[in-house]
Design a protein around this motif. Structure first.
Motif, PDB file in Angstrom:
ATOM      1  N   SER A 173       0.863  -1.174   0.000  1.00  0.00           N
ATOM      2  CA  SER A 173       0.000   0.000   0.000  1.00  0.00           C
ATOM      3  C   SER A 173       0.901   1.225   0.000  1.00  0.00           C
ATOM      4  N   ASN A 174       0.554   2.206  -0.801  1.00  0.00           N
ATOM      5  CA  ASN A 174       1.356   3.415  -0.888  1.00  0.00           C
ATOM      6  C   ASN A 174       1.567   4.008   0.502  1.00  0.00           C
ATOM      7  N   LYS A 175       2.800   4.454   0.766  1.00  0.00           N
ATOM      8  CA  LYS A 175       3.154   4.964   2.101  1.00  0.00           C
ATOM      9  C   LYS A 175       2.269   6.117   2.565  1.00  0.00           C
ATOM     10  N   ILE A 176       1.725   6.899   1.642  1.00  0.00           N
ATOM     11  CA  ILE A 176       0.920   8.060   2.064  1.00  0.00           C
ATOM     12  C   ILE A 176      -0.547   7.718   2.298  1.00  0.00           C
ATOM     13  N   ARG A 177      -0.952   6.493   2.021  1.00  0.00           N
ATOM     14  CA  ARG A 177      -2.354   6.101   2.195  1.00  0.00           C
ATOM     15  C   ARG A 177      -2.594   5.579   3.616  1.00  0.00           C
ATOM     16  N   MET A 178      -2.520   6.498   4.571  1.00  0.00           N
ATOM     17  CA  MET A 178      -2.607   6.118   5.981  1.00  0.00           C
ATOM     18  C   MET A 178      -3.946   5.473   6.344  1.00  0.00           C
ATOM     19  N   ASP A 179      -5.034   5.928   5.729  1.00  0.00           N
ATOM     20  CA  ASP A 179      -6.337   5.295   5.997  1.00  0.00           C
ATOM     21  C   ASP A 179      -6.317   3.829   5.568  1.00  0.00           C
ATOM     22  N   ALA A 180      -5.690   3.551   4.430  1.00  0.00           N
ATOM     23  CA  ALA A 180      -5.594   2.161   3.960  1.00  0.00           C
ATOM     24  C   ALA A 180      -4.750   1.335   4.920  1.00  0.00           C
ATOM     25  N   HIS A 181      -3.680   1.933   5.449  1.00  0.00           N
ATOM     26  CA  HIS A 181      -2.820   1.205   6.399  1.00  0.00           C
ATOM     27  C   HIS A 181      -3.612   0.832   7.653  1.00  0.00           C
ATOM     28  N   ARG A 182      -4.385   1.774   8.162  1.00  0.00           N
ATOM     29  CA  ARG A 182      -5.217   1.476   9.345  1.00  0.00           C
ATOM     30  C   ARG A 182      -6.214   0.366   9.025  1.00  0.00           C
ATOM     31  N   PHE A 183      -6.799   0.430   7.850  1.00  0.00           N
ATOM     32  CA  PHE A 183      -7.760  -0.580   7.410  1.00  0.00           C
ATOM     33  C   PHE A 183      -7.118  -1.972   7.400  1.00  0.00           C
ATOM     34  N   TYR A 184      -5.950  -2.093   6.791  1.00  0.00           N
ATOM     35  CA  TYR A 184      -5.296  -3.404   6.712  1.00  0.00           C
ATOM     36  C   TYR A 184      -4.859  -3.900   8.080  1.00  0.00           C
ATOM     37  N   ARG A 185      -4.372  -3.007   8.930  1.00  0.00           N
ATOM     38  CA  ARG A 185      -3.998  -3.428  10.295  1.00  0.00           C
ATOM     39  C   ARG A 185      -5.229  -3.928  11.045  1.00  0.00           C
ATOM     40  N   LYS A 186      -6.347  -3.264  10.865  1.00  0.00           N
ATOM     41  CA  LYS A 186      -7.595  -3.682  11.521  1.00  0.00           C
ATOM     42  C   LYS A 186      -7.983  -5.097  11.092  1.00  0.00           C
ATOM     43  N   LEU A 187      -7.614  -5.474   9.873  1.00  0.00           N
ATOM     44  CA  LEU A 187      -7.928  -6.812   9.368  1.00  0.00           C
ATOM     45  C   LEU A 187      -6.884  -7.848   9.768  1.00  0.00           C
ATOM     46  N   GLY A 188      -5.854  -7.423  10.516  1.00  0.00           N
ATOM     47  CA  GLY A 188      -4.858  -8.358  11.013  1.00  0.00           C
ATOM     48  C   GLY A 188      -3.543  -8.369  10.246  1.00  0.00           C
ATOM     49  N   PHE A 189      -3.431  -7.556   9.198  1.00  0.00           N
ATOM     50  CA  PHE A 189      -2.169  -7.484   8.466  1.00  0.00           C
ATOM     51  C   PHE A 189      -1.141  -6.758   9.317  1.00  0.00           C
ATOM     52  N   GLU A 190       0.104  -7.178   9.219  1.00  0.00           N
ATOM     53  CA  GLU A 190       1.204  -6.526   9.934  1.00  0.00           C
ATOM     54  C   GLU A 190       2.120  -5.854   8.933  1.00  0.00           C
ATOM     55  N   GLN A 191       2.612  -4.672   9.289  1.00  0.00           N
ATOM     56  CA  GLN A 191       3.577  -3.972   8.442  1.00  0.00           C
ATOM     57  C   GLN A 191       4.960  -4.534   8.765  1.00  0.00           C
ATOM     58  N   SER A 192       5.275  -5.662   8.136  1.00  0.00           N
ATOM     59  CA  SER A 192       6.466  -6.412   8.508  1.00  0.00           C
ATOM     60  C   SER A 192       7.670  -6.131   7.616  1.00  0.00           C
ATOM     61  N   HIS A 193       7.456  -5.550   6.448  1.00  0.00           N
ATOM     62  CA  HIS A 193       8.540  -5.352   5.490  1.00  0.00           C
ATOM     63  C   HIS A 193       8.449  -3.949   4.884  1.00  0.00           C
ATOM     64  N   GLU A 194       9.540  -3.496   4.345  1.00  0.00           N
ATOM     65  CA  GLU A 194       9.552  -2.271   3.540  1.00  0.00           C
ATOM     66  C   GLU A 194       9.524  -2.701   2.080  1.00  0.00           C
ATOM     67  N   GLY A 195       8.685  -2.073   1.284  1.00  0.00           N
ATOM     68  CA  GLY A 195       8.613  -2.398  -0.126  1.00  0.00           C
ATOM     69  C   GLY A 195       9.503  -1.473  -0.953  1.00  0.00           C
ATOM     70  N   PHE A 196       9.997  -1.987  -2.055  1.00  0.00           N
ATOM     71  CA  PHE A 196      10.841  -1.213  -2.961  1.00  0.00           C
ATOM     72  C   PHE A 196      10.345  -1.428  -4.376  1.00  0.00           C
ATOM     73  N   LYS A 197      10.450  -0.376  -5.203  1.00  0.00           N
ATOM     74  CA  LYS A 197      10.087  -0.470  -6.606  1.00  0.00           C
ATOM     75  C   LYS A 197      11.151   0.209  -7.424  1.00  0.00           C
ATOM     76  N   LEU A 198      11.385  -0.313  -8.601  1.00  0.00           N
ATOM     77  CA  LEU A 198      12.305   0.277  -9.564  1.00  0.00           C
ATOM     78  C   LEU A 198      11.540   0.408 -10.863  1.00  0.00           C
ATOM     79  N   LYS A 199      11.207   1.634 -11.258  1.00  0.00           N
ATOM     80  CA  LYS A 199      10.462   1.843 -12.508  1.00  0.00           C
ATOM     81  C   LYS A 199      11.418   1.670 -13.674  1.00  0.00           C
ATOM     82  N   LEU A 200      10.972   0.937 -14.661  1.00  0.00           N
ATOM     83  CA  LEU A 200      11.784   0.669 -15.856  1.00  0.00           C
ATOM     84  C   LEU A 200      11.189   1.353 -17.080  1.00  0.00           C
TER      85      LEU A 200
END
Length: 155
Positions: free
Chosen positions: A128-155
């Motif tokens: 989930s995009n780092k700035i979508r804080m409402d989405a982060h709260r939503f996923y945590r409420k469903l039991g998801f844990e923020q366990s990793h940092e995601g990385f992207k490389l646009k090609l």
């Protein structure tokens, strides 16, 4: 809980899915307008056909009262770690903006989790995009844990 029905998307749903995804763009007012021609662009149609043809991927639409109100993609990924545990990956999870906060997102994500469980997945993951804080709260409420940092490389 609100009643939703779920089905695999058809090509006729492409513009609706793109519209839902575009409405959830994290850039907010800086988001360029959606070009409706994208729905019939050969690249989009080829991507849809590839997803539709591969049983490891599903494009899903959620309907309420006959209207599409949500969309998501589920991918089932095999892996070597954890004795070959399969992973369910949720992508492009979106609920129509006028339906947010009504419980539909919870029903939709729980439905997707159940499909992952049925497919033998040992974990469900998403980004989930780092700035979508409402989405982060939503996923945590469903039991998801923020366990990793995601990385992207646009090609």
């Amino acid at each position: 809980m609100p009643e939703l029905t779920f089905r695999d998307a058809t090509a006729a749903d492409i513009l609706t899915m793109l519209t839902l995804s575009h409405a959830g763009d994290a850039r907010g007012p800086d988001t360029p307008p959606l070009d409706p021609a994208m729905a019939t662009d050969p690249r989009t149609l080829a991507a849809f056909a590839a997803i539709e043809a591969d049983p490891a991927h599903r494009l899903i639409v959620a309907e309420r009262n006959g209207e599409v109100v949500g969309t998501l993609q589920i991918s089932f990924l095999p892996g070597l770690p954890a004795f070959g545990m399969r992973r369910g990956v949720l992508e492009n999870v979106h609920i129509r903006s006028d339906q947010r906060g009504s419980g539909l997102g919870t029903v939709m994500v729980q439905w997707a989790i159940d499909r992952c469980r049925e497919a033998g997945c040992g974990v469900v993951q998403l980004t989930s995009n780092k700035i979508r804080m409402d989405a982060h709260r939503f996923y945590r409420k469903l039991g998801f844990e923020q366990s990793h940092e995601g990385f992207k490389l646009k090609l």
